[in-house]
Design a protein around this motif. Sequence first.
Motif, PDB file in Angstrom:
ATOM      1  N   LEU A   1       0.816  -1.217   0.000  1.00 28.49           N
ATOM      2  CA  LEU A   1       0.000   0.000   0.000  1.00 28.49           C
ATOM      3  C   LEU A   1       0.848   1.265   0.000  1.00 28.49           C
ATOM      4  N   MET A   2       1.952   1.272   0.736  1.00 27.55           N
ATOM      5  CA  MET A   2       2.795   2.462   0.789  1.00 27.55           C
ATOM      6  C   MET A   2       3.371   2.775  -0.589  1.00 27.55           C
ATOM      7  N   GLU A   3       3.855   1.741  -1.282  1.00 33.27           N
ATOM      8  CA  GLU A   3       4.411   1.970  -2.619  1.00 33.27           C
ATOM      9  C   GLU A   3       3.335   2.432  -3.597  1.00 33.27           C
ATOM     10  N   VAL A   4       2.144   1.895  -3.467  1.00 35.32           N
ATOM     11  CA  VAL A   4       1.042   2.336  -4.322  1.00 35.32           C
ATOM     12  C   VAL A   4       0.709   3.799  -4.039  1.00 35.32           C
ATOM     13  N   LEU A   5       0.714   4.189  -2.768  1.00 35.95           N
ATOM     14  CA  LEU A   5       0.467   5.598  -2.423  1.00 35.95           C
ATOM     15  C   LEU A   5       1.532   6.498  -3.045  1.00 35.95           C
ATOM     16  N   LEU A   6       2.794   6.103  -2.933  1.00 36.67           N
ATOM     17  CA  LEU A   6       3.878   6.906  -3.517  1.00 36.67           C
ATOM     18  C   LEU A   6       3.752   6.960  -5.039  1.00 36.67           C
TER      19      LEU A   6
ATOM     20  N   ARG B   1       2.824   7.062   9.111  1.00 39.00           N
ATOM     21  CA  ARG B   1       3.991   6.599   8.348  1.00 39.00           C
ATOM     22  C   ARG B   1       3.937   7.102   6.906  1.00 39.00           C
ATOM     23  N   ALA B   2       2.757   7.132   6.332  1.00 31.44           N
ATOM     24  CA  ALA B   2       2.593   7.593   4.947  1.00 31.44           C
ATOM     25  C   ALA B   2       2.966   9.070   4.816  1.00 31.44           C
TER      26      ALA B   2
END
Length: 191
Positions: free
Chosen positions: A55-60, A97-98
Motif C-alpha cells: 500500500l505504501m508503494e502504491v500511495l507513492l 507513516r505515509a
Amino acid sequence: MTGAATIGPLQAEADMRRWLERAVIGLNLCPFAKAVHVKGQIHYAVYEPAEEADLMEVLLAQARDLAALDAAVRDTTLLIAPNTLADFLDFNDFTARAERQLARAGFDGVFQLASFHPQFQFAGTEAGDIGNATNRAPYPTLHLLREDSVDRAVDAFPGAEAIFERNIDTLEALGAQGWAALDVGPGSAKP
C-alpha cells in the motif's frame, strides 16, 4: 478485513462516489469538493489486497502520477483500500507513516494527506460521537490533495477556518439516524 468478502474496485469506487455526492458534497462538508467532482478532476484508485504490504508503494506511485499531471486534468486522488486496515488505530498508524514517506519522497509542501475511515475517531471523542462522521467513509481511504489547490480554495472561501466547527454543527443537527439515512456505507451503490 480478513475473513470478509473481498470488495472489488468497481464496488469500492461506486461506494466512494456515492459517499462523496451524498455526504461530502450533499452536506457541504467540504465546500471545495463539488468543483473538482463536477470537472472530473478526482482520481479514484483502489488497492485491492487484504494485506497492506504494498500500500505504501502504491500511495507513492499515486503521488508521482498526480504530480506529473496538471491540476486541470487531475487535481486530487482518493486511494481506497477496502480490504485492508479495517482497524482504525492500525490505519491511523499507517497514515502517520505515509505522511513521513511522502515527505521523504520530496512531496512535503506539494501534497497534503487527508484520511478517511469507517471507524474514524478524533482524539478526545467517543466512538459514537456524530462529529467523527466528518471523516468517516465507506472504506479506509488516503486522500492526496495538492497544497496549491488547497491554498487557492482557502483564499477564495471566506471563513475557511470555521469549516470544521460548521461540519460538527451540521452533523449534530442531522444526528445518527440522519447520517444512516444517507446510506453511504459499503455496498450502498450499484457499480
